[in-house]
Design an enzyme around this catalytic site. Structure first.
Site, short mmCIF file in Angstrom:
data_model
loop_
_atom_site.label_atom_id
_atom_site.label_comp_id
_atom_site.label_asym_id
_atom_site.label_seq_id
_atom_site.Cartn_x
_atom_site.Cartn_y
_atom_site.Cartn_z
N GLY A 179 52.07 7.99 -17.60
CA GLY A 179 53.02 7.10 -17.86
C GLY A 179 54.01 7.21 -18.86
N GLN A 180 54.88 6.50 -19.19
CA GLN A 180 55.76 6.80 -20.19
C GLN A 180 55.09 6.79 -21.58
OE1 GLN A 180 59.67 4.66 -21.75
NE2 GLN A 180 57.96 3.40 -22.52
N LEU A 206 45.94 2.45 -21.45
CA LEU A 206 47.61 2.19 -21.17
C LEU A 206 47.91 2.06 -19.68
CD1 LEU A 206 49.14 5.02 -23.50
CD2 LEU A 206 48.00 2.40 -24.20
N ALA A 253 48.00 0.30 -16.12
CA ALA A 253 48.16 -1.08 -15.56
C ALA A 253 49.08 -0.96 -14.38
CB ALA A 253 48.85 -1.71 -16.68
N THR A 267 51.23 -7.20 -24.57
CA THR A 267 52.47 -7.11 -24.57
C THR A 267 53.11 -8.51 -24.80
OG1 THR A 267 54.21 -7.27 -22.63
CG2 THR A 267 52.10 -7.94 -21.97
N GLU A 290 55.05 -10.16 -23.07
CA GLU A 290 55.20 -10.87 -21.85
C GLU A 290 54.44 -12.06 -21.89
OE1 GLU A 290 56.99 -10.86 -18.76
OE2 GLU A 290 58.44 -9.91 -19.78
N TYR A 333 52.10 -10.59 -13.82
CA TYR A 333 51.80 -9.50 -14.82
C TYR A 333 51.53 -10.28 -16.14
CZ TYR A 333 52.92 -5.81 -18.34
OH TYR A 333 52.97 -5.12 -19.22
N LYS A 366 47.96 -9.74 -18.30
CA LYS A 366 48.03 -9.21 -19.50
C LYS A 366 47.44 -10.34 -20.74
CE LYS A 366 49.46 -4.86 -19.41
NZ LYS A 366 48.71 -4.03 -19.98
P1 NAP Z 1 53.86 2.99 -16.88
O1 NAP Z 1 55.08 4.12 -17.37
O2 NAP Z 1 54.12 2.08 -16.04
O3 NAP Z 1 52.57 3.70 -16.95
C1 NAP Z 1 51.44 2.97 -16.22
C2 NAP Z 1 50.28 4.18 -15.91
O4 NAP Z 1 49.34 3.23 -15.48
C3 NAP Z 1 50.47 5.23 -15.12
O5 NAP Z 1 49.91 6.52 -15.70
C4 NAP Z 1 49.76 4.91 -13.83
O6 NAP Z 1 49.64 5.94 -13.16
C5 NAP Z 1 48.59 4.22 -14.42
N1 NAP Z 1 47.83 3.51 -13.59
C6 NAP Z 1 48.34 2.31 -12.79
N2 NAP Z 1 47.31 1.86 -12.13
C7 NAP Z 1 46.29 2.62 -12.29
C8 NAP Z 1 44.86 2.35 -11.86
N3 NAP Z 1 44.45 1.54 -10.97
N4 NAP Z 1 44.09 3.37 -12.31
C9 NAP Z 1 44.38 4.12 -13.18
N5 NAP Z 1 45.53 4.35 -13.86
C10 NAP Z 1 46.52 3.64 -13.15
O7 NAP Z 1 53.85 2.07 -18.14
P2 NAP Z 1 54.17 2.33 -19.62
O8 NAP Z 1 55.44 1.89 -19.91
O9 NAP Z 1 53.86 3.71 -20.14
O10 NAP Z 1 53.25 1.13 -20.45
C11 NAP Z 1 51.73 1.59 -21.02
C12 NAP Z 1 51.12 0.29 -20.99
O11 NAP Z 1 51.70 -0.69 -22.00
C13 NAP Z 1 50.93 -0.59 -19.70
O12 NAP Z 1 49.79 -1.25 -19.80
C14 NAP Z 1 52.16 -1.73 -19.91
O13 NAP Z 1 51.66 -2.91 -19.17
C15 NAP Z 1 51.93 -1.74 -21.59
N6 NAP Z 1 53.26 -2.31 -21.99
C16 NAP Z 1 54.51 -1.58 -21.81
C17 NAP Z 1 55.15 -1.95 -22.65
C18 NAP Z 1 56.60 -0.95 -22.49
O14 NAP Z 1 57.66 -1.68 -22.78
N7 NAP Z 1 56.86 -0.03 -22.04
C19 NAP Z 1 55.51 -3.02 -23.65
C20 NAP Z 1 54.30 -3.62 -23.84
C21 NAP Z 1 52.99 -3.32 -23.14
P3 NAP Z 1 50.54 6.77 -12.08
O15 NAP Z 1 51.30 7.53 -12.63
O16 NAP Z 1 49.45 7.40 -10.90
O17 NAP Z 1 51.01 5.64 -11.49
N1 GDD Z 2 64.06 -4.21 -13.85
C1 GDD Z 2 65.32 -5.05 -13.78
N2 GDD Z 2 66.18 -4.53 -13.03
N3 GDD Z 2 65.29 -5.85 -14.74
C2 GDD Z 2 66.68 -6.58 -14.72
C3 GDD Z 2 67.56 -6.06 -13.66
C4 GDD Z 2 67.37 -5.04 -12.76
O1 GDD Z 2 68.16 -4.91 -12.07
N4 GDD Z 2 68.66 -6.98 -14.20
C5 GDD Z 2 68.47 -7.74 -15.02
N5 GDD Z 2 67.21 -7.64 -15.67
C6 GDD Z 2 66.26 -8.11 -16.61
C7 GDD Z 2 65.04 -8.76 -16.14
O2 GDD Z 2 65.39 -9.80 -15.28
C8 GDD Z 2 64.43 -9.00 -17.51
O3 GDD Z 2 64.82 -10.22 -18.15
C9 GDD Z 2 64.98 -7.59 -18.16
O4 GDD Z 2 66.05 -7.35 -17.53
C10 GDD Z 2 64.04 -6.69 -18.49
O5 GDD Z 2 63.50 -6.12 -17.33
P1 GDD Z 2 62.65 -4.81 -17.27
O6 GDD Z 2 63.29 -3.58 -17.96
O7 GDD Z 2 62.01 -4.46 -15.82
O8 GDD Z 2 61.50 -5.18 -18.44
P2 GDD Z 2 60.32 -6.45 -18.78
O9 GDD Z 2 60.84 -7.06 -19.89
O10 GDD Z 2 60.43 -7.32 -17.32
O11 GDD Z 2 58.95 -5.86 -18.76
C11 GDD Z 2 58.82 -4.51 -19.66
O12 GDD Z 2 58.68 -4.95 -21.08
C12 GDD Z 2 57.29 -5.43 -20.94
C13 GDD Z 2 57.17 -6.24 -22.72
O13 GDD Z 2 57.92 -7.20 -22.97
C14 GDD Z 2 57.54 -3.78 -18.97
O14 GDD Z 2 57.54 -2.81 -19.71
C15 GDD Z 2 56.47 -4.37 -18.95
O15 GDD Z 2 55.16 -3.71 -18.71
C16 GDD Z 2 56.12 -4.89 -20.64
O16 GDD Z 2 55.00 -5.57 -20.66
#
Ligand code: NAP
Ligand code: GDD
Length: 322
Positions: free
Chosen positions: A11-12, A78, A80, A123, A125, A147, A151
């Site tokens: 993942g990212q 990480l 999810a 998170t 969220e 979600y 979390k």
């Molecule tokens: P991401 O890009 O969606 O990566 C998710 C990872 O989880 C991928 O490597 C995916 O594998 C793996 N995965 C999903 N289901 C699995 C399973 N059943 N067993 C093993 N691996 C599995 O997420 P990210 O943005 O890097 O975020 C990393 C973590 O931080 C997540 O838990 C997310 O909820 C949390 N988080 C993210 C943010 C954000 O803004 N990015 C903020 C707060 C918290 P595949 O490649 O095979 O799909």
């Molecule tokens: N994805 C998406 N697509 N979001 C949209 C769109 C669209 O076309 N238009 C508006 N949005 C709004 C969503 O309604 C939300 O309020 C905001 O953009 C951000 O959406 P996402 O980028 O999908 O992220 P998120 O905030 O729902 O969730 C991400 O951040 C969380 C941390 O606060 C994810 O990375 C979660 O895994 C993470 O926990």
């Protein structure tokens, strides 16, 4: 050489954390789930430096095996189902992976490797319909999606294992963080990718949902440093990590299009399909605990993040059409 296990390495965040830990001299074990195609796009440049092993958060014995084989000093969970809209359409799967998956990995640590330090990807969220502004470690939880609910469980089970089983386990409450490696369905990357395609004549419009939602957006490379810092403290504790600055989706759109010399009004279509059953309207972090105790500071600001993402998507699209 310290050993770190990362779930979600494809993942990212997993890719940035793996790079960071390699730079610190760790042996990095990356857990990947079995799939019919290769999912190593984000880690292919470091593939030879890490040990990739199969495992799945659905499968308890695979997690115990990993602990028994590698005895990692640090475990970063990480993995999810991380996309909020999918959690509405697949709530049970989201609960299995994003909630119960945390208990499975904590159980594996408790049974087979209890000295490990554990990081749970919590998170912003969990704050959902926010009870205070800005949000800090003591802000009450009010998740707004399956979600977010999953979390909350992951967050609290981590606290519970710390308090019940004396594990070094922490929940990092990270606000939104983005990068050129962000999945294409998340709003920031959806926008920067559309900007690049529109600029090169490959698309004519972008369909988005709620433009008024506000997020505290930072750069993923900065946030993985905070994860590591949390596991280097004497005592385990939970931390909020964010920039303290909030912007709307509309602001993001405006800046991303302007940076490419475009006006988003000419391309934007508001589309009901991208609105959510329940929305998180406003997130903004109070990270003073992380700033004081971890000495953590973000290095990339909102404008810098947008420029980095638009530039990377421009390069990607240019390569595609070459
Ligand atoms: P991401 O890009 O969606 O990566 C998710 C990872 O989880 C991928 O490597 C995916 O594998 C793996 N995965 C999903 N289901 C699995 C399973 N059943 N067993 C093993 N691996 C599995 O997420 P990210 O943005 O890097 O975020 C990393 C973590 O931080 C997540 O838990 C997310 O909820 C949390 N988080 C993210 C943010 C954000 O803004 N990015 C903020 C707060 C918290 P595949 O490649 O095979 O799909
Ligand atoms: N994805 C998406 N697509 N979001 C949209 C769109 C669209 O076309 N238009 C508006 N949005 C709004 C969503 O309604 C939300 O309020 C905001 O953009 C951000 O959406 P996402 O980028 O999908 O992220 P998120 O905030 O729902 O969730 C991400 O951040 C969380 C941390 O606060 C994810 O990375 C979660 O895994 C993470 O926990």
């Amino acid at each position: 050489m310290p050993v770190a296990l990362i779930t979600g390495i494809t993942g990212q965040d997993g890719s940035y954390l793996a790079e960071f830990l390699l730079g610190c001299g760790y042996q990095v074990i990356g857990m990947v789930r079995r799939s019919s195609t290769v999912t190593f796009e984000r880690i292919k440049h470091i593939q030879d430096e890490i040990t990739i092993v199969q495992g799945d958060l659905h499968d308890q014995s695979s997690l115990v095996d990993l602990m028994e084989t590698y005895h990692p000093d640090e475990v970063y969970n990480l993995a999810a189902q991380s996309f909020v809209p999918t959690s509405f359409s697949q709530p049970v799967l989201t609960g299995e992976v994003t909630a119960l998956g945390v208990t499975r990995i904590l159980e594996a640590i408790r049974l087979a490797n209890p000295q490990a330090r554990f990081y749970q990807a919590s998170t912003s969220e969990i704050f959902g319909k926010v009870r205070e502004v800005p949000q800090c470690e003591t802000t009450p939880f009010y998740p707004r999606s399956p979600y977010g609910v999953a979390k909350v469980y992951g967050h609290l089970i981590t606290v519970n294992y710390r308090e019940s089983h004396d594990l070094y386990a922490v929940s990092g409450i990270l606000f939104n963080h983005e990068s050129p490696r962000r999945g294409l369905e998340f709003v920031t990357r959806k926008i920067t990718h559309a900007v690049a395609r529109i600029k090169h004549g490959l698309a004519k419009e972008i369909h988005l949902g709620n433009l008024d939602a506000r997020r505290d957006w930072g750069y993923a490379g900065d946030y993985v440093r905070a994860m590591w810092m949390m596991l280097q403290q004497e005592q385990p504790s939970d931390f909020v990590v964010g920039t303290g600055v909030t912007h709307s989706v509309r602001d993001f759109c405006d800046l991303a299009f302007s940076y490419a010399g475009l006006d988003y009004h000419d391309f934007l279509v508001q589309d009901e399909r991208f609105f959510r059953p329940a929305e998180v309207d406003l997130l903004v972090a109070n990270s003073s605990k992380a700033q004081q105790q971890l000495k953590w500071q973000p290095e990339v600001n909102f404008e810098g993040l947008i420029e980095m993402m638009v530039d990377a998507d421009m390069r990607m699209v240019e390569k595609e059409i070459e």
